[in-house]
Structure formats: C-alpha cells, structure tokens
Write a protein that holds these residues in place. Structure first.
Motif, PDB file in Angstrom:
ATOM      1  N   ASN A  85      10.109   2.030  -7.607  1.00  0.00           N
ATOM      2  CA  ASN A  85       9.291   2.848  -6.711  1.00  0.00           C
ATOM      3  C   ASN A  85       8.982   4.181  -7.369  1.00  0.00           C
ATOM      4  O   ASN A  85       9.553   4.522  -8.414  1.00  0.00           O
ATOM      5  CB  ASN A  85       9.983   3.073  -5.356  1.00  0.00           C
ATOM      6  N   GLY A  86       8.089   4.921  -6.755  1.00  0.00           N
ATOM      7  CA  GLY A  86       7.709   6.240  -7.254  1.00  0.00           C
ATOM      8  C   GLY A  86       7.251   7.124  -6.112  1.00  0.00           C
ATOM      9  O   GLY A  86       7.041   6.660  -4.980  1.00  0.00           O
ATOM     10  N   ARG A  87       7.088   8.381  -6.401  1.00  0.00           N
ATOM     11  CA  ARG A  87       6.698   9.349  -5.375  1.00  0.00           C
ATOM     12  C   ARG A  87       5.787  10.399  -6.002  1.00  0.00           C
ATOM     13  O   ARG A  87       6.111  10.964  -7.044  1.00  0.00           O
ATOM     14  CB  ARG A  87       7.949  10.006  -4.790  1.00  0.00           C
ATOM     15  N   LEU A  88       4.634  10.622  -5.395  1.00  0.00           N
ATOM     16  CA  LEU A  88       3.706  11.657  -5.830  1.00  0.00           C
ATOM     17  C   LEU A  88       3.720  12.773  -4.790  1.00  0.00           C
ATOM     18  O   LEU A  88       3.324  12.565  -3.639  1.00  0.00           O
ATOM     19  CB  LEU A  88       2.288  11.093  -5.962  1.00  0.00           C
ATOM     20  N   PRO A 105       0.818  -1.213   0.000  1.00  0.00           N
ATOM     21  CA  PRO A 105       0.000   0.000   0.000  1.00  0.00           C
ATOM     22  C   PRO A 105       0.854   1.268   0.000  1.00  0.00           C
ATOM     23  O   PRO A 105       1.962   1.288   0.554  1.00  0.00           O
ATOM     24  CB  PRO A 105      -0.815  -0.126   1.298  1.00  0.00           C
ATOM     25  N   ALA A 106       0.339   2.310  -0.614  1.00  0.00           N
ATOM     26  CA  ALA A 106       1.059   3.588  -0.649  1.00  0.00           C
ATOM     27  C   ALA A 106       1.242   4.117   0.768  1.00  0.00           C
ATOM     28  O   ALA A 106       0.350   4.018   1.612  1.00  0.00           O
ATOM     29  CB  ALA A 106       0.277   4.597  -1.486  1.00  0.00           C
ATOM     30  N   SER A 107       2.429   4.659   1.029  1.00  0.00           N
ATOM     31  CA  SER A 107       2.718   5.201   2.361  1.00  0.00           C
ATOM     32  C   SER A 107       2.850   6.721   2.275  1.00  0.00           C
ATOM     33  O   SER A 107       3.606   7.232   1.448  1.00  0.00           O
ATOM     34  CB  SER A 107       3.998   4.592   2.918  1.00  0.00           C
ATOM     35  N   PRO A 108       2.122   7.462   3.129  1.00  0.00           N
ATOM     36  CA  PRO A 108       2.163   8.920   3.067  1.00  0.00           C
ATOM     37  C   PRO A 108       3.292   9.505   3.912  1.00  0.00           C
ATOM     38  O   PRO A 108       3.726   8.910   4.909  1.00  0.00           O
ATOM     39  CB  PRO A 108       0.798   9.322   3.642  1.00  0.00           C
ATOM     40  N   THR A 109       3.794  10.663   3.510  1.00  0.00           N
ATOM     41  CA  THR A 109       4.755  11.437   4.286  1.00  0.00           C
ATOM     42  C   THR A 109       4.323  12.900   4.264  1.00  0.00           C
ATOM     43  O   THR A 109       3.640  13.336   3.328  1.00  0.00           O
ATOM     44  CB  THR A 109       6.183  11.316   3.718  1.00  0.00           C
ATOM     45  N   MET A 166       5.661  14.208 -10.013  1.00  0.00           N
ATOM     46  CA  MET A 166       5.694  12.754 -10.069  1.00  0.00           C
ATOM     47  C   MET A 166       7.121  12.301 -10.320  1.00  0.00           C
ATOM     48  O   MET A 166       7.760  12.767 -11.266  1.00  0.00           O
ATOM     49  CB  MET A 166       4.769  12.228 -11.175  1.00  0.00           C
ATOM     50  N   GLN A 167       7.634  11.408  -9.481  1.00  0.00           N
ATOM     51  CA  GLN A 167       8.978  10.857  -9.636  1.00  0.00           C
ATOM     52  C   GLN A 167       8.888   9.342  -9.750  1.00  0.00           C
ATOM     53  O   GLN A 167       8.202   8.690  -8.961  1.00  0.00           O
ATOM     54  CB  GLN A 167       9.850  11.234  -8.438  1.00  0.00           C
ATOM     55  N   ILE A 168       9.572   8.767 -10.746  1.00  0.00           N
ATOM     56  CA  ILE A 168       9.584   7.318 -10.956  1.00  0.00           C
ATOM     57  C   ILE A 168      11.032   6.872 -11.062  1.00  0.00           C
ATOM     58  O   ILE A 168      11.806   7.435 -11.855  1.00  0.00           O
ATOM     59  CB  ILE A 168       8.802   6.922 -12.225  1.00  0.00           C
ATOM     60  N   ASN A 169      11.403   5.867 -10.301  1.00  0.00           N
ATOM     61  CA  ASN A 169      12.776   5.379 -10.276  1.00  0.00           C
ATOM     62  C   ASN A 169      12.884   3.995 -10.903  1.00  0.00           C
ATOM     63  O   ASN A 169      12.083   3.107 -10.621  1.00  0.00           O
ATOM     64  CB  ASN A 169      13.302   5.324  -8.839  1.00  0.00           C
ATOM     65  N   SER A 170      13.866   3.834 -11.773  1.00  0.00           N
ATOM     66  CA  SER A 170      14.206   2.552 -12.412  1.00  0.00           C
ATOM     67  C   SER A 170      13.028   1.908 -13.130  1.00  0.00           C
ATOM     68  O   SER A 170      12.740   0.711 -12.925  1.00  0.00           O
ATOM     69  CB  SER A 170      14.774   1.577 -11.371  1.00  0.00           C
ATOM     70  N   PRO A 171      12.312   2.648 -13.987  1.00  0.00           N
ATOM     71  CA  PRO A 171      11.234   2.006 -14.740  1.00  0.00           C
ATOM     72  C   PRO A 171      11.776   1.171 -15.900  1.00  0.00           C
ATOM     73  O   PRO A 171      12.831   1.476 -16.463  1.00  0.00           O
ATOM     74  CB  PRO A 171      10.429   3.203 -15.271  1.00  0.00           C
ATOM     75  N   ARG A 172      11.060   0.111 -16.230  1.00  0.00           N
ATOM     76  CA  ARG A 172      11.395  -0.750 -17.365  1.00  0.00           C
ATOM     77  C   ARG A 172      10.175  -0.832 -18.271  1.00  0.00           C
ATOM     78  O   ARG A 172       9.125  -1.312 -17.854  1.00  0.00           O
ATOM     79  CB  ARG A 172      11.791  -2.144 -16.880  1.00  0.00           C
ATOM     80  N   VAL A 173      10.308  -0.341 -19.502  1.00  0.00           N
ATOM     81  CA  VAL A 173       9.204  -0.315 -20.458  1.00  0.00           C
ATOM     82  C   VAL A 173       9.432  -1.397 -21.507  1.00  0.00           C
ATOM     83  O   VAL A 173      10.506  -1.476 -22.117  1.00  0.00           O
ATOM     84  CB  VAL A 173       9.093   1.067 -21.136  1.00  0.00           C
ATOM     85  N   ASP A 174       8.428  -2.247 -21.706  1.00  0.00           N
ATOM     86  CA  ASP A 174       8.497  -3.336 -22.677  1.00  0.00           C
ATOM     87  C   ASP A 174       7.739  -2.924 -23.936  1.00  0.00           C
ATOM     88  O   ASP A 174       6.511  -2.789 -23.911  1.00  0.00           O
ATOM     89  CB  ASP A 174       7.894  -4.614 -22.085  1.00  0.00           C
ATOM     90  N   LEU A 175       8.465  -2.712 -25.030  1.00  0.00           N
ATOM     91  CA  LEU A 175       7.834  -2.245 -26.267  1.00  0.00           C
ATOM     92  C   LEU A 175       6.885  -3.280 -26.855  1.00  0.00           C
ATOM     93  O   LEU A 175       5.861  -2.936 -27.443  1.00  0.00           O
ATOM     94  CB  LEU A 175       8.902  -1.871 -27.296  1.00  0.00           C
ATOM     95  N   ASP A 176       7.205  -4.575 -26.726  1.00  0.00           N
ATOM     96  CA  ASP A 176       6.316  -5.619 -27.246  1.00  0.00           C
ATOM     97  C   ASP A 176       4.974  -5.594 -26.522  1.00  0.00           C
ATOM     98  O   ASP A 176       3.912  -5.690 -27.146  1.00  0.00           O
ATOM     99  CB  ASP A 176       6.969  -6.992 -27.095  1.00  0.00           C
ATOM    100  N   ALA A 177       5.021  -5.468 -25.190  1.00  0.00           N
ATOM    101  CA  ALA A 177       3.773  -5.417 -24.423  1.00  0.00           C
ATOM    102  C   ALA A 177       2.996  -4.155 -24.741  1.00  0.00           C
ATOM    103  O   ALA A 177       1.760  -4.173 -24.837  1.00  0.00           O
ATOM    104  CB  ALA A 177       4.089  -5.481 -22.920  1.00  0.00           C
ATOM    105  N   LEU A 178       3.707  -3.040 -24.918  1.00  0.00           N
ATOM    106  CA  LEU A 178       3.042  -1.782 -25.270  1.00  0.00           C
ATOM    107  C   LEU A 178       2.361  -1.895 -26.629  1.00  0.00           C
ATOM    108  O   LEU A 178       1.208  -1.474 -26.800  1.00  0.00           O
ATOM    109  CB  LEU A 178       4.056  -0.649 -25.274  1.00  0.00           C
ATOM    110  N   GLN A 179       3.043  -2.483 -27.600  1.00  0.00           N
ATOM    111  CA  GLN A 179       2.462  -2.635 -28.931  1.00  0.00           C
ATOM    112  C   GLN A 179       1.255  -3.563 -28.896  1.00  0.00           C
ATOM    113  O   GLN A 179       0.233  -3.293 -29.537  1.00  0.00           O
ATOM    114  CB  GLN A 179       3.520  -3.168 -29.894  1.00  0.00           C
TER     115      GLN A 179
END
Length: 359
Positions: free
Chosen positions: A91-94, A56-60, A111-124
C-alpha cells in the motif's frame, strides 16, 4: 438554564454541526481520487509503464488530506508473457496540501510506500526495451514538499532476494534546492548497508542538471565510498557525469576513485568509465552500464560467484582478490582496447584469457 435557551443552543449547535458536516463532505468530494490516480497513471504511461491498483484510491481528510493506495503494481506497458512487474507494494499514501484539493496545481506533500518489492530483472528488461528517443527531459521538476518514505522494502533478482529490510527517506524535492536521500538495507548475508546521496537538481536549456552531487556508501565492515561531482541529462542516452573521490576497502587501504559517464553517439552505447587506483591494485574500465550491472550481480551471486571478464575494454590488476570462498592472487585482466559493441549487437568484446591462481 431556561428551557427556551436550551432549545436555542441545541438548534444552533445542530445548525453548526450540519454546516461542518456539509463542509467535510464537500472537501471529501473535492479530493477527487480519480483525478490524482489518473495523474499518476498518465505520468507512468509517459515513461512506458503501467500503474494499477487493487482497489480505487480512498481519500481521507484528517490529520491532513491524503489518498490511500492499495495493491500497487508498476510494470512495463508491453511486458512479455512471463515478465514480472517492476514494483509491487502492499500500500501507499499520498499526503496533499489543502490548496491542491481546491483545484490548484497538483502537488504531493509526502509520499509513503510500504513493503515494496523491486525486481531488477524486470527493471533491466524495461530499460533495454525503451525506444531510443522515448526518454525526454521533463519540463519541470516535480515538487514533493516534505519528501518520500519507504519501509520494509526488498530488491530481488532471478527470484532471489538481493537486499532486504530496505528503508528510504528523502528531503524536500524542489528545483534549485538541495535534495537528499538516505537508504539503509541488509545484504543477503545480513550485513547492513548505508547509502546517502545529496544534490541540487534543476532544469535549464533542455537539460536536467544535478549539481553538487555527494555520495556516501558504507557497510558494517568499515568499507566506505565517497564521491562528489555533477551530472547532466538531455534525454534518452544523452547523459554525462563526472564523479571523483575515495574508496576505502576494509583491510586493503584507500583507493583514488573516479566515475565518468559519456553519452551515446556515433553507434556507441552509453559508456561508464570506472577508475580505482591503489597501492597494489589498479582498475581502469570502460563499460556499458547495463552490462556492468549484470556482471556485478554475477559476482555477488549468493549461490557462488561466477568469475568472468567485464563486458567492455580496460585493465584490471589486483594483487589479491577474495570472493566468498575463492581467493585469487596476482589477478590480471586485459580486455580489447576497442569500444564495446552497441546495445543492439550480441557479439561479445574480444578478451585475452584469464588464468587466476586459486589458493
């Protein structure tokens, strides 16, 4: 200091500390992580996507109100048995404005996103499986007060890394105001790539409009592309775009460049018109965008380029072409003048034979 006064100050300090603690607890509760994660999941669901978090998302609260997201997975709502997620992120941070946590309009400051991996085959696959009328123009452009930040990302295809060390930053997103995106990455051979985009987005008369588009792309070999123009989207495959500019190929010279997108209609798919005109080379193609992406990825395959005619109609005349270790002179490709088949058709367009002369 007299003892009664010390006791009074201690009592006042305790009361003040208690009030501050109560206020902080109330603010913490007002963040309502479930409220924001539900909003993100709902928006993803409307686009035919499924968003899941490993916890679950954790607030700060400090230095600013924010939600921390762990183990982000974004996948098609109805993926196949062997389908990969479109996006995986560590992970990410809003970051949220203070007025949002008091029940005002939900706005994301950053919006901050760390170490994302995008799969072009899945996107297509997700794009190709969208129902014809599933994509509609939103009622309003989402607001991001200070932008988006992505670090240490990667883009893969066929389980091979296509881009690495991807960093992306954007400016403020608001209707009618200039919005910019700056991206850097490394190609498979370690060559750095820079990409910059700016435009003025707005929604009017049921259409998403991108005015004053300005695109710059460059790499370490001094190859550059500059395009400017505008685009419109009315939902689904009803999209149009007109871009013009210059393409400079290192060691080859300058080209006049034009890119035009025409909407799907009367059984025809969404078509991309691409023109490059140079001193010794000429390209004039009409291509379905998804098929074009697949063809280009075959040419850029690090295991060795796969030469084939593009899936559309048009003409390519090139005095010289270098693809890795392959050198071709006098390349001429002429495809059928008929429009490409619709997306649901599997029949390939007719082509004339290509006989390159390797050196």
């Amino acid at each position: 200091m007299p003892r009664p006064l010390r006791l009074l100050l201690i009592a006042l300090a305790s009361i003040a500390g208690g009030i501050v603690l109560v206020v902080l607890v109330e603010l913490y509760l007002l963040l309502q992580p479930d409220r924001f994660t539900a909003m993100l999941k709902e928006q993803a669901h409307e686009a035919g996507l499924q968003l899941t978090l490993s916890s679950p998302a954790s607030p700060t609260l400090f230095p600013r109100p924010a939600l921390h997201l762990e183990g982000i997975t974004l996948a098609a709502s109805n993926p196949g048995p062997s389908a990969m997620p479109i996006l995986l992120a560590a992970n990410g941070r809003l970051v949220l404005p203070w007025n949002t946590i008091f029940g005002h309009e939900v706005v994301i400051s950053r919006m901050q996103i760390n170490s994302p991996r995008v799969d072009l085959d899945a996107l297509q696959a997700w794009l190709m499986n969208l129902p014809p009328q599933s994509a509609t123009v939103p009622e309003a452009i989402p607001r991001i007060a200070t932008g988006v930040r992505i670090r240490n990302g990667s883009v893969v295809q066929n389980n091979s890394e296509w881009l690495s060390n991807v960093s992306l930053d954007t400016g403020r997103l608001a209707p009618g105001q200039a919005f910019w995106v700056s991206m850097s990455a490394k190609e498979t051979d370690g060559r750095p790539l820079q990409w910059q985009f700016s435009s003025v987005p707005s929604i009017a008369d049921g259409a998403l409009k991108l005015d004053a588009i300005d695109i710059h792309v460059s790499d370490s070999s001094a190859t550059t592309l500059h395009l400017a123009g505008q685009a419109r989207w009315l939902g689904s495959a009803d999209a149009s775009m007109q871009l013009q500019g210059k393409f400079h190929l290192s060691g080859e010279g300058d080209y006049d460049a034009a890119v035009m997108l025409t909407p799907a209609a009367q059984g025809k798919p969404l078509l991309l018109h691409l023109k490059l005109l140079g001193a010794d080379n000429h390209i004039d193609l009409e291509l379905p965008p998804l098929a074009l992406a697949q063809w280009w990825n075959q040419l850029a395959n690090p295991q060795g380029p796969q030469l084939s005619t593009p899936p559309g109609s048009g003409q390519i005349d090139m005095a010289r072409l270098d693809l890795g270790k392959v050198h071709i002179e006098g390349l001429s490709v002429q495809t059928d003048d008929a429009a490409p088949a619709a997306a649901e058709s599997t029949a390939p367009p007719a082509t004339t034979p290509v006989t390159p002369r390797p050196q």
